[in-house]
Design an enzyme around this catalytic site. Sequence first.
Site, PDB file in Angstrom:
ATOM      1  N   TYR A   1      -3.874   2.690   4.804  1.00  0.00           N
ATOM      2  CA  TYR A   1      -2.916   3.376   5.682  1.00  0.00           C
ATOM      3  C   TYR A   1      -1.930   2.348   6.201  1.00  0.00           C
ATOM      4  CZ  TYR A   1      -1.062   5.892   9.766  1.00  0.00           C
ATOM      5  OH  TYR A   1      -0.242   6.486  10.695  1.00  0.00           O
TER       6      TYR A   1
ATOM      7  N   ASP B   1      -0.549  -5.915   5.162  1.00  0.00           N
ATOM      8  CA  ASP B   1      -0.464  -5.133   6.399  1.00  0.00           C
ATOM      9  C   ASP B   1      -1.716  -5.448   7.214  1.00  0.00           C
ATOM     10  OD1 ASP B   1      -0.286  -3.369   8.445  1.00  0.00           O
ATOM     11  OD2 ASP B   1      -0.224  -1.557   7.203  1.00  0.00           O
TER      12      ASP B   1
ATOM     13  N   LYS C   1      -1.538  -3.276  17.040  1.00  0.00           N
ATOM     14  CA  LYS C   1      -2.828  -3.187  17.741  1.00  0.00           C
ATOM     15  C   LYS C   1      -3.113  -4.396  18.652  1.00  0.00           C
ATOM     16  CE  LYS C   1      -4.401   0.467  14.837  1.00  0.00           C
ATOM     17  NZ  LYS C   1      -3.955   0.679  13.471  1.00  0.00           N
TER      18      LYS C   1
HETATM   19  C1  LIG Z   1      -2.698   1.418  12.888  1.00  0.00           C
HETATM   20  C2  LIG Z   1      -2.091   0.953  11.632  1.00  0.00           C
HETATM   21  C3  LIG Z   1      -0.728   1.155  11.337  1.00  0.00           C
HETATM   22  C4  LIG Z   1       0.179   1.965  12.216  1.00  0.00           C
HETATM   23  O1  LIG Z   1       0.347   1.395  13.475  1.00  0.00           O
HETATM   24  P1  LIG Z   1       0.843   2.326  14.687  1.00  0.00           P
HETATM   25  O2  LIG Z   1       0.954   1.381  15.834  1.00  0.00           O
HETATM   26  O3  LIG Z   1      -0.188   3.379  14.850  1.00  0.00           O
HETATM   27  O4  LIG Z   1       2.165   2.881  14.289  1.00  0.00           O
HETATM   28  C5  LIG Z   1      -0.223   0.585  10.186  1.00  0.00           C
HETATM   29  N1  LIG Z   1      -1.005  -0.125   9.353  1.00  0.00           N
HETATM   30  C6  LIG Z   1      -2.302  -0.330   9.598  1.00  0.00           C
HETATM   31  C7  LIG Z   1      -3.099  -1.159   8.661  1.00  0.00           C
HETATM   32  C8  LIG Z   1      -2.888   0.212  10.744  1.00  0.00           C
HETATM   33  O5  LIG Z   1      -4.193   0.020  10.964  1.00  0.00           O
END
Ligand SMILES: *Cc1c(COP(=O)(O)O)cnc(C)c1O
Length: 432
Positions: A144, A239, A267
Amino acid sequence: MKRTNSEALYTKAKTLFPGGVNSPVRAFKSVDGVPLFMKKGDGAKIWDEDGNEFVDFCCSWGPLILGHNNRYVREKITEALANGSSFGAPTKLENELAELILSNNKFLEKIRFTSSGTEAVMSGIRLARGYTGRDKIIKFDGCYHGHADSLLVKAGSGLATFGTSSSAGVPEAFSHETIVLPLNDEEAVKEAVSKYGKEIATIIIEPIPANNGLLLQRPEFLKFLREICTENGILLFFDEVISGFRVGFEGAAGLYDIQPDIITYGKIIGGGLPVGAYGASHEIMGHIAPEGNVYQAGTLSGNPVAMAAGLAQLQECLKPGFYKDQENRTRYFVDQINAHCQDKGYNFEIFTIGSIFWLAFSDAEAIRSAAEIRSESMEDFKKLYSLLLEEGIYLGPSGYEVGFISEAHTKEILQAVASKFKSALDQLFVTA
Ligand SMILES: *Cc1c(COP(=O)(O)O)cnc(C)c1O
């Protein structure tokens, strides 16, 4: 467990927000009952609007690596706030957080702050396209990357074909630029690269995929991605919105010692306030406006209160032994439960890395791709979830989500939770 107040609040919320929530998974659609409305958090514990107390393993989906209401983070937030909440002009705090990150991370030379992980990834993709002059991207099924259009794409039929959008509202033309491949599959990547190599701007991956179960990759697969990217002029994009500052200060790049071309964070970086970031070498980052011609901006980017929260939290993470201790406590917790399940022959195992864990109704030695997760096992998760909630254990309300252990989850707390966890599993497997 009383849910009267949460029920009333949810009824009201449904008149205000689609599905009663501001982010879909919060709606408890994959588990029983209404979502719990939270009132307060302190350390490893949270309390809902009905006064129920829980040990929290959701930790706001990862940001709270020090636990709730950490005193140091709170003080730094209050201090920054007393000087005003936003200027839309540069502040010293941005320099301080960037310097702290860059001087402790050998994989990055320059960074840009955003206000969410989605925004960071979306901008990083634009940078990759602007830098390479190519349009297509490769992503993996089971990773994701937030909700930007070109990333809300799932695998089409057959290998190395274009994806189809996984959300209404994403133009088909966008999904044609995204190639979706299975994780842990060198051949699929080779095939796609040999077919579209010169058109591919970037291969994006969660190096520790933790948004669809915990699909730990073989380090060789990640190294293979590094090599095939280098050979074909493709940028390797890690990511690390979840794994960054979680499995170590340098995230998965540091853990596996692989140099990506672009890295994103979110995060943990914001200490519980909305911050995201993307970074790369001086050369690549030089393509971002106002230095370069890839545009990206943000009214609240680098917000001083959020910077202060991030600074405070990341300073704590840099304390000697911080990550080792996180991992030790996580192992202490997980090993007890896994040993119990092995003893009893339950078809259940907790997978873990650093202070991330994932509950799998499986006896497989490893689960490395999305296709290996049995969707029927989510019914078992649902039952276990209710049993745990009754015992005062709060997890993210979906079997595809991982759990997190914070600095505030002491051995004593984890010991008590492990006992309750084991009896919940006994109830589940013995009555089943
Ligand atoms: C949580 C997450 C996102 C999205 O971040 P948001 O702050 O919710 O927009 C993108 N990539 C990864 C790997 C994530 O865990």
